[in-house]
Motif scaffolding. Sequence first.
Motif, short mmCIF file in Angstrom:
data_model
loop_
_atom_site.label_atom_id
_atom_site.label_comp_id
_atom_site.label_asym_id
_atom_site.label_seq_id
_atom_site.Cartn_x
_atom_site.Cartn_y
_atom_site.Cartn_z
N THR A 28 -9.14 -26.61 80.76
CA THR A 28 -7.76 -26.57 81.22
C THR A 28 -6.93 -25.51 80.52
N CYS A 29 -7.48 -24.85 79.48
CA CYS A 29 -6.68 -23.86 78.76
C CYS A 29 -7.50 -22.62 78.43
N ASP A 30 -6.76 -21.53 78.23
CA ASP A 30 -7.33 -20.25 77.84
C ASP A 30 -6.66 -19.78 76.56
N ILE A 31 -7.34 -18.91 75.83
CA ILE A 31 -6.75 -18.29 74.65
C ILE A 31 -5.86 -17.15 75.13
N GLU A 32 -4.63 -17.13 74.67
CA GLU A 32 -3.70 -16.06 75.01
C GLU A 32 -4.18 -14.80 74.30
N THR A 33 -4.53 -13.80 75.06
CA THR A 33 -5.14 -12.61 74.47
C THR A 33 -4.14 -11.70 73.77
N ASP A 34 -2.87 -11.76 74.14
CA ASP A 34 -1.88 -10.90 73.51
C ASP A 34 -1.05 -11.63 72.47
N ASN A 37 -2.22 -10.29 66.14
CA ASN A 37 -3.42 -10.11 65.33
C ASN A 37 -3.51 -11.06 64.14
N ASP A 38 -2.66 -12.07 64.09
CA ASP A 38 -2.67 -13.00 62.98
C ASP A 38 -3.86 -13.95 63.11
N PRO A 39 -4.81 -13.90 62.17
CA PRO A 39 -5.99 -14.77 62.27
C PRO A 39 -5.70 -16.24 61.98
N GLN A 40 -4.48 -16.55 61.51
CA GLN A 40 -4.13 -17.92 61.14
C GLN A 40 -3.41 -18.68 62.25
N ILE A 41 -3.30 -18.08 63.44
CA ILE A 41 -2.62 -18.73 64.56
C ILE A 41 -3.34 -18.37 65.86
N VAL A 42 -3.32 -19.30 66.79
CA VAL A 42 -3.87 -19.04 68.12
C VAL A 42 -2.94 -19.70 69.14
N THR A 43 -2.78 -19.03 70.27
CA THR A 43 -1.97 -19.58 71.35
C THR A 43 -2.88 -19.92 72.51
N LEU A 44 -2.79 -21.16 72.96
CA LEU A 44 -3.53 -21.61 74.13
C LEU A 44 -2.54 -21.76 75.28
N ARG A 45 -2.95 -21.35 76.48
CA ARG A 45 -2.09 -21.53 77.64
C ARG A 45 -2.87 -22.25 78.72
N HIS A 46 -2.16 -23.02 79.53
CA HIS A 46 -2.77 -23.75 80.62
C HIS A 46 -3.32 -22.73 81.63
N ARG A 53 2.17 -23.86 77.06
CA ARG A 53 1.37 -23.28 75.98
C ARG A 53 1.46 -24.13 74.72
N ALA A 54 0.49 -23.91 73.84
CA ALA A 54 0.47 -24.56 72.52
C ALA A 54 0.07 -23.51 71.49
N HIS A 55 0.86 -23.41 70.44
CA HIS A 55 0.59 -22.48 69.34
C HIS A 55 0.06 -23.31 68.17
N ILE A 56 -1.16 -23.04 67.77
CA ILE A 56 -1.82 -23.79 66.70
C ILE A 56 -1.89 -22.87 65.48
N ALA A 96 -4.98 -32.26 73.90
CA ALA A 96 -5.42 -32.90 75.15
C ALA A 96 -4.25 -33.49 75.90
N LEU A 97 -3.36 -34.15 75.17
CA LEU A 97 -2.18 -34.75 75.81
C LEU A 97 -1.26 -33.67 76.37
N HIS A 98 -1.07 -32.60 75.63
CA HIS A 98 -0.19 -31.52 76.08
C HIS A 98 -0.70 -30.89 77.38
N PHE A 99 -2.00 -30.64 77.42
CA PHE A 99 -2.58 -30.03 78.62
C PHE A 99 -3.04 -31.07 79.63
N ASP A 100 -2.77 -32.35 79.31
CA ASP A 100 -3.06 -33.47 80.21
C ASP A 100 -4.49 -33.47 80.68
#
Length: 101
Positions: A28-34, A37-46, A53-56, A96-100
């Motif tokens: 249900t989600c993809d890694i936001e490619t743009d 370059n911070d290796p300590q964070i990732v953004t997932l989008r539906h 989106r969710a920023h981890i 999981a709850l965020h992306f249902d």
Amino acid sequence: MNLNPWAAPKSREIRRVLVSLDERVASTCDIETDAGNDPQIVTLRHTELAKLRAHIYVHGQKAGTYGIFFEYPHPVPGILESEENLPLPKLLASIALHFDA
């Protein structure tokens, strides 16, 4: 998921989250490619709702825990926007709850 989590240019802690996503959530989600370059964070989008989106991240978190910031397509008053110092199982449940999934 649009990228191989093992090949993502992210820290070991962030890659651990990506490979721990169960199949339903990962579909249900993809890694936001743009997302920078911070290796300590990732953004997932539906996959269908780009503004859901969710920023981890691990910045400022206790060792072994994660933070998450949620984005929604439309502002919803009273909805949780972020969580801090989550152990991996709770983080995965929040994603999981965020992306249902």
